[in-house]
Design an enzyme around this catalytic site. Structure first.
Site, PDB file in Angstrom:
ATOM      1  CG  HIS A  97      84.871  73.076  -9.125  1.00 16.32           C
ATOM      2  ND1 HIS A  97      84.470  72.032  -9.790  1.00 16.32           N
ATOM      3  CD2 HIS A  97      84.901  73.471 -10.000  1.00 16.32           C
ATOM      4  CE1 HIS A  97      83.831  71.503  -9.895  1.00 16.32           C
ATOM      5  NE2 HIS A  97      83.416  72.705 -11.100  1.00 16.32           N
TER       6      HIS A  97
ATOM      7  CG  ASP B 205      84.071  69.531  -6.249  1.00 17.84           C
ATOM      8  OD1 ASP B 205      83.377  70.507  -5.620  1.00 17.84           O
ATOM      9  OD2 ASP B 205      85.049  69.690  -7.846  1.00 17.84           O
TER      10      ASP B 205
ATOM     11  CB  SER C 113      80.640  72.013 -11.948  1.00 13.11           C
ATOM     12  OG  SER C 113      81.841  71.437 -12.668  1.00 13.11           O
TER      13      SER C 113
HETATM   14  N1  ARG Z   1      88.376  69.733 -13.197  1.00 20.54           N
HETATM   15  C1  ARG Z   1      86.662  70.548 -12.916  1.00 20.54           C
HETATM   16  C2  ARG Z   1      86.090  71.220 -14.079  1.00 20.54           C
HETATM   17  O1  ARG Z   1      87.063  71.901 -15.052  1.00 20.54           O
HETATM   18  C3  ARG Z   1      87.135  71.473 -12.311  1.00 20.54           C
HETATM   19  C4  ARG Z   1      87.527  70.865 -10.991  1.00 20.54           C
HETATM   20  C5  ARG Z   1      88.343  72.215 -10.083  1.00 20.54           C
HETATM   21  N2  ARG Z   1      89.439  72.110  -8.926  1.00 20.54           N
HETATM   22  C6  ARG Z   1      90.722  71.806  -9.363  1.00 20.54           C
HETATM   23  N3  ARG Z   1      91.948  71.186  -8.694  1.00 20.54           N
HETATM   24  N4  ARG Z   1      91.152  72.690 -10.174  1.00 20.54           N
HETATM   25  O2  ARG Z   1      85.224  72.292 -13.932  1.00 20.54           O
HETATM   26  N1  ASP Z   2      84.886  70.779 -13.905  1.00 13.44           N
HETATM   27  C1  ASP Z   2      83.702  71.332 -14.838  1.00 13.44           C
HETATM   28  C2  ASP Z   2      82.720  72.290 -14.296  1.00 13.44           C
HETATM   29  O1  ASP Z   2      83.062  72.607 -13.671  1.00 13.44           O
HETATM   30  C3  ASP Z   2      82.986  70.116 -15.399  1.00 13.44           C
HETATM   31  C4  ASP Z   2      83.479  68.849 -16.741  1.00 13.44           C
HETATM   32  O2  ASP Z   2      84.148  69.685 -17.585  1.00 13.44           O
HETATM   33  O3  ASP Z   2      83.101  68.114 -16.854  1.00 13.44           O
HETATM   34  O4  ASP Z   2      81.701  72.569 -15.150  1.00 13.44           O
END
Ligand code: ARG
Ligand code: ASP
Length: 696
Positions: free
Chosen positions: A84, A221, A624
């Protein structure tokens, strides 16, 4: 007997790891934590983690782009981060002939690696406490404005001196503890970063928004890039003559895996946390802001979903937009729920009452009262500020009109932008969102602050629906050909278009009546927060305060552990390929795995293949892509998310449920080899704790 009991209790206290793993620590000060880390299983020294005199782990960590972390895993500049985090770059290389998002991408040699204009990675050269220089002679009596300008001037001087010392250097002075401390950070920024590999989205984004922020998780990921440098190994703009960067340090990859209870740490760049703020701020977030934004986004998502499920082409157009809207939407729900469950507002109020009692007669007397006032003065304006971002900025045609206006003089830029816009635009969605957002705006923004433009329009048309119909029927921005036909001299046409006119009216309102007030009050709140932070440190001398996150490099440590998401349930900390197969469903987009993975699995022996794991490390957005390291500093995983029940950790950390979610590095290796057929990459990696043969 009693004595014996005490000594047993003491030795147990030393042996069993303390529960709380809260904290994001500055690497340069890690010597203050290293004893605790070692007591919990770490086998490294402070110098192994951070040193300016010799290569240390910090030299293998980078800020990837402007909001993620990456790690170097070979002496030829190979880098891992999240799928991502690389997503938008992978997307830019994708088209109908080769859809790398869908099918994945694997360079089969250096010459196939793809350049990514605009992508940078930043290495931290050093960080240094410059508090004495920045705050010299600044006493509590100095006026805030004076203080501010002294800090700015002195920071600028340090920054320019530090940046001038070498090629590609860029320095920043960052406030820690709300300006009680200042650190200089010197980065070296590399600009030729090439894509080496990415799994298909059905692996890299497996589970999609359904599984996002959740456990059990089975997302692969990751994406792989390579840093290139000039022949002198220094940063250089893209050139095909550039050579793979030779890092001071690269991480070894552990094949030994993780077990429940293992020590782990995360080394990366967390973005923002607000652990020491007043109850007022937490109440606003959990009771006002999050619920308002969630409600608006619930409507947006439902509208998008309705059309996406009817038409494959619309689904493709809106998949990335929807993912962005859904990501924060889901997080906010966990966050406000978690804050409520932890009773954080009441807990903070009680703490503030004790603070106030202590503060009587000190320089902190009356501070919280003043802050309550500032917060309540800010609230209606800040809410309007957030509504503007969530509603006006959510109507695509308005933003499009403004973007075209600013590109009018450059036909290529304008046409390129318009082409990209219409490729992913579906007017019925935008129309419905217009109505929902403008109705929400009127309900959410306090009456006295509503723009005249808004109330006038409602009067003129009688309803948002009628206003919308008229705007969409008259605006030229729904028509690709008309937008392409616009020339540099057509400013008047654009400026009298109802979509542009509306955007402009809202923007002027925002910039005249809302933003300046919010900016001014935020500044005052920040200044008060500096004193409040200082006061808390004096009030609570035993407590160790780590600085709130601000996208600077940090170490968080903890251990592998599951958690209980609800009464009667316990989540184990490790997921496996078996779980992917259980979720696999060709009819559900988020769970439709590549046929190749099905076939591999059918051959047998892959049930136990690890995929993701949970640990207690304190992380946030920006972490991330961060390496998750074992007791010896070897790479065991790549951080990519948190669990939903723990997303309040930006405000309050609950050791019972706050868990970071990581990709097990062995699933990454499995993908390189079995899915990507790119095991030639293993040659430049260093492995420990097992043989790579199994993955070849
Ligand atoms: N939750 C992850 C973080 O905040 C991002 C994941 C991205 N994937 C998605 N399905 N939106 O960045
Ligand atoms: N998914 C988040 C990021 O992209 C990580 C988190 O918020 O724990 O940094």
């Amino acid at each position: 007997m009693k004595r014996l009991f005490i000594s047993i209790a003491l030795s147990l206290a030393v042996l069993s790891p303390a529960r709380a793993d809260e904290g994001m620590w500055l690497p340069v000060l890690i010597s203050q934590r290293i004893a605790d880390m070692q007591a919990k299983g770490c086998r490294l020294t402070a110098e192994d983690i951070y040193s300016v005199n010799k290569a240390s782990l910090k030299d293998a960590i980078v800020l990837f782009g402007s909001g993620c972390t990456g790690e170097i895993i070979s002496d030829q500049g190979l880098l891992f981060t999240n799928h991502h985090c690389g997503y938008s770059f992978i997307q830019k290389h994708s088209n109908v002939e080769h859809d790398y998002l869908k099918d994945g991408f694997w360079a089969m040699g250096r010459d196939e690696e793809l350049p990514n204009p605009g992508l940078t990675v930043s290495f931290l050269e050093r960080m240094e406490d410059v508090t004495d220089i920045i705050l010299e002679g600044i006493t509590e009596e100095v006026e805030p404005a004076e203080r501010d300008s002294l800090v700015k001037v002195r920071s600028a001087k340090l920054v320019s001196e530090a940046s001038a010392k070498g090629k590609g250097l860029s320095a920043r002075v960052e406030a820690l503890y709300y300006g009680n401390q200042y650190f200089l950070f010197v980065y070296k920024i590399y600009r030729d970063i090439r894509l080496v590999g990415a799994p298909p989205s059905s692996i890299g984004k497996f589970g999609g928004d359904t599984d996002n922020w959740m456990w059990p998780r089975h997302t692969g990921d990751f994406s792989i890039f390579r840093i290139y440098a000039g022949k002198d190994n220094e940063p250089a703009e893209y050139s095909k003559d550039n050579v793979p960067f030779r890092p001071k340090k690269s991480l070894r990859i552990s094949l030994a895996g993780v077990s429940d209870g293992d020590f782990t740490f995360v080394y990366g760049c967390p973005g923002t946390t607000r652990e020491y703020v007043l109850s007022d701020e937490v109440r606003y977030v959990s009771e006002v802001s999050d619920p308002a934004k969630i409600a608006l986004r619930t409507q947006r998502l439902a509208i998008q979903k309705k059309y996406m499920s009817q038409d494959q082409a619309v689904r493709i157009k809106y998949s990335s937009k929807q993912a962005n809207v859904a990501n924060a939407w889901k997080k906010w729900q966990g966050e406000s729920k978690g804050i409520r469950k932890m009773n954080t507002v009441a807990g903070k109020q009680e703490y503030e009452a004790r603070f106030d009692e202590w503060a009587g007669g000190t320089g902190y007397e009356g501070l919280t009262r003043k802050m309550h006032r500032l917060y309540s003065e800010r609230e209606p304006f800040f809410l309007a500020y957030e509504y503007y971002n969530e509603t006006v900025r959510a109507i695509e045609i308005l933003n499009f009109a403004s973007a075209i206006h600013s590109r009018l003089r450059n036909k290529d830029a304008k046409d390129g932008y318009a082409g990209a816009f219409f490729k992913d635009y579906y007017q019925p969605i935008d129309e419905e969102i217009f109505t929902a957002m403008m109705e929400g705006f009127g309900e959410g923004v306090s009456k006295g602050l509503l723009p005249n433009y808004y109330t006038d329009k409602l009067q003129e048309y009688g309803s948002v629906e009628a206003w919308k119909k008229d705007l969409f029927s008259k605006s030229l921005f729904t028509d690709r050909d008309k937008v392409l036909a616009l020339g540099p001299d057509d400013k008047a046409i654009v400026e009298t278009d109802p979509a542009y006119e509306m955007f402009d009216a809202f923007r002027k309102w925002f910039e005249t009546y809302i933003k300046p007030v919010v900016d001014r009050l935020n500044k005052e709140i920040n200044l008060a927060n500096r004193q409040y932070m200082k006061g808390q440190m004096e009030f609570n001398k035993e407590k160790v305060f780590y600085p709130d996150a601000n996208l600077t490099l940090r170490v968080a440590y903890g251990h592998v552990e599951g958690y209980s998401p609800a009464d009667g349930a316990w989540y184990k900390p490790v997921s496996t390929l078996k779980g992917i197969i259980e979720k696999d469903n060709p009819d559900i987009f988020d769970y439709d795995i590549p046929q190749k993975l099905r076939d591999l699995y059918a051959k047998g022996g892959l049930d136990g293949q690890p995929v993701c794991f949970l640990a207690t490390n304190h992380t946030t957005g920006g972490n991330s892509g961060s390496p998750v390291l074992n007791a010896d500093g070897d790479l065991i995983g790549i951080n990519f998310d948190r669990v939903w029940e723990g997303t309040m950790s930006d405000y309050v950390f609950d050791p019972e449920v706050c868990r970071n979610v990581s990709l097990d590095v062995r699933y990454l290796l499995f993908n390189i080899s079995r899915i990507g057929n790119a095991s030639y990459l293993f040659k430049e990696m260093k492995f420990t704790g097992g043989s790579i043969k199994k993955y070849r």
